[in-house]
Design an enzyme around this catalytic site. Structure first.
Site, PDB file in Angstrom:
ATOM      1  N   GLY A   8      56.003  28.063  35.465  1.00 55.17           N
ATOM      2  CA  GLY A   8      54.662  27.611  35.080  1.00 55.17           C
ATOM      3  C   GLY A   8      54.700  26.952  33.709  1.00 55.17           C
ATOM      4  CG  LEU A  13      51.765  30.794  26.965  1.00 51.70           C
ATOM      5  CD1 LEU A  13      51.684  30.859  25.435  1.00 51.70           C
ATOM      6  CD2 LEU A  13      51.533  32.191  27.554  1.00 51.70           C
ATOM      7  CG  ASP A  34      54.500  23.918  36.538  1.00 46.56           C
ATOM      8  OD1 ASP A  34      53.887  24.013  37.611  1.00 46.56           O
ATOM      9  OD2 ASP A  34      54.004  24.268  35.450  1.00 46.56           O
ATOM     10  CG  ASP A  49      55.907  27.477  44.963  1.00 46.04           C
ATOM     11  OD1 ASP A  49      55.387  28.385  44.273  1.00 46.04           O
ATOM     12  OD2 ASP A  49      55.387  27.024  46.000  1.00 46.04           O
ATOM     13  CE1 TYR A 139      44.051  35.141  34.902  1.00 46.52           C
ATOM     14  CE2 TYR A 139      42.367  36.134  33.510  1.00 46.52           C
ATOM     15  CZ  TYR A 139      43.598  35.508  33.653  1.00 46.52           C
ATOM     16  OH  TYR A 139      44.360  35.272  32.542  1.00 46.52           O
TER      17      TYR A 139
HETATM   18  C1  AKB Z   1      40.666  32.850  31.041  1.00 44.10           C
HETATM   19  O1  AKB Z   1      39.648  32.511  30.418  1.00 44.10           O
HETATM   20  O2  AKB Z   1      40.697  33.026  32.265  1.00 44.10           O
HETATM   21  C2  AKB Z   1      41.925  33.105  30.255  1.00 44.10           C
HETATM   22  C3  AKB Z   1      42.058  34.519  29.872  1.00 44.10           C
HETATM   23  C4  AKB Z   1      41.209  35.105  28.823  1.00 44.10           C
HETATM   24  O3  AKB Z   1      42.868  35.208  30.420  1.00 44.10           O
HETATM   25  N1  AKB Z   1      41.954  32.253  29.106  1.00 44.10           N
END
Ligand code: AKB
Length: 315
Positions: A8, A13, A34, A49, A139
């Site tokens: 990645g 980052l 990547d 990948d 997430y």
């Molecule tokens: C996001 O906003 O999803 C990221 C994080 C805070 O992990 N920058």
């Protein structure tokens, strides 16, 4: 000498970490990978990948890799649009990397967690290292599960995996994509380009943030620390500053007095509201000597200075 794989590497980052790793270990020891080629010529770059476990395995063996920085993930806002795809990438990608490290005990792994791993019931101010974690975004769920997997692989198989919970990261070299904290990068572009900034968060939404150089330093530092100093094998809280859109706007306005902002909160407001306002990172400071260098004032100076140069080159 280490042989390093960054997965990645084209991201916000990754593109900065690759530069720092090459400065430290030498260009020919750091592979940037990547799923797409980056713009422009790039030495030591390969298409890879993380979801393709056999290809990952071949790459690690062929190049005698002994450090993996696995940065490929879908960020918070984008993941809410594609929950199952985000879960698949964020989880299976990590498991593929941990499995390789299990089979090759010499490999050290870095994997980023996030303030997104916390949730609405987490104490919002000075959030402790160990506390309630009930993330309500895909997430966040993937980050919390990922932390548990990291600790599991360390305890069961001895995998040397290290991790930090990054706050929102702000840098000028590459744009973030799909995050809730991305506004704090975009606002600088709009100020310099003389445009009104439409902010997708409310004026008083405090979030933990960090300048990219600090994030890169933390990453190098935790990976360089003797294994005995890494006492937390899920993920370390990491902090530098916290601010709201109104505060960063006021700071930038001192340099651009005509700069305007309008607040148009959207679905990302709920994500931000579920996250901490500030973080207690004393464990990282005590265990492996973490120290940040940039506060809000320094951040604004360095971002404006470098973005002005970057944008005048581009335009
Ligand atoms: C996001 O906003 O999803 C990221 C994080 C805070 O992990 N920058």
């Amino acid at each position: 000498m280490s042989n390093i794989l960054v997965i990645g590497a084209n991201g916000q980052l990754g593109s900065e970490l690759v530069i720092a790793l090459r400065n430290k270990f030498g260009s020919n020891h750091v592979w940037a990978t990547d799923i797409r080629k980056p713009q422009g010529y790039e030495e030591q770059f390969a298409l890879l990948d993380v979801m393709d476990a056999p290809a990952l395995h071949d790459f690690v063996q062929t190049h005698k890799i002994d450090q993996i920085y696995h940065l490929a993930a879908m960020l918070s806002a984008k993941a809410e649009q594609q929950p199952l795809a985000a879960w698949e990438l964020n989880m299976q990608g990590l498991l593929n990397v941990l499995e390789i490290a299990r089979q090759h005990p010499a490999i050290k792994v870095f994997w980023p967690s996030s303030i997104g791993a916390f949730g609405p019931s987490t104490p919002k101010d000075n959030t402790p290292q160990t506390t309630v974690m009930d993330p309500n975004t895909v997430y966040g769920i993937s980050k919390l599960a990922g932390e548990r997997w990291c600790q599991y692989y360390h305890e069961k198989y001895g995998v040397d995996v290290r991790s930090v919970r990054y706050p929102g990261l702000i840098g000028y070299r590459a744009l973030p994509g799909g995050g809730t904290t991305d506004y704090a990068v975009d606002i600088f572009y709009k100020a310099i380009q003389g445009e009104t900034f439409h902010c997708f968060l409310k004026a008083d939404t405090y979030l933990p943030m960090m300048y990219m150089d600090d994030a890169v330093q933390a990453t190098l530092q935790i990976m360089a620390a003797p294994a005995g100093q890494i006492k937390i094998r899920s993920s370390y809280n990491l902090a530098a500053m916290s601010f709201s859109p109104a505060e960063i706007y006021a700071g930038i306005k001192q340099h651009y007095p005509d700069f305007d902002i309008v607040y148009e909160p959207d679905y990302r407001q709920a994500i931000a509201d579920s996250w901490p306002r500030s973080i207690d990172d004393s464990a990282a400071r005590q265990h492996w000597g973490w120290q940040h260098a940039y506060g809000l004032e320094e951040l604004i100076e360095v971002m404006l200075e470098n973005l002005k140069i970057k944008l005048s080159v581009v335009n």
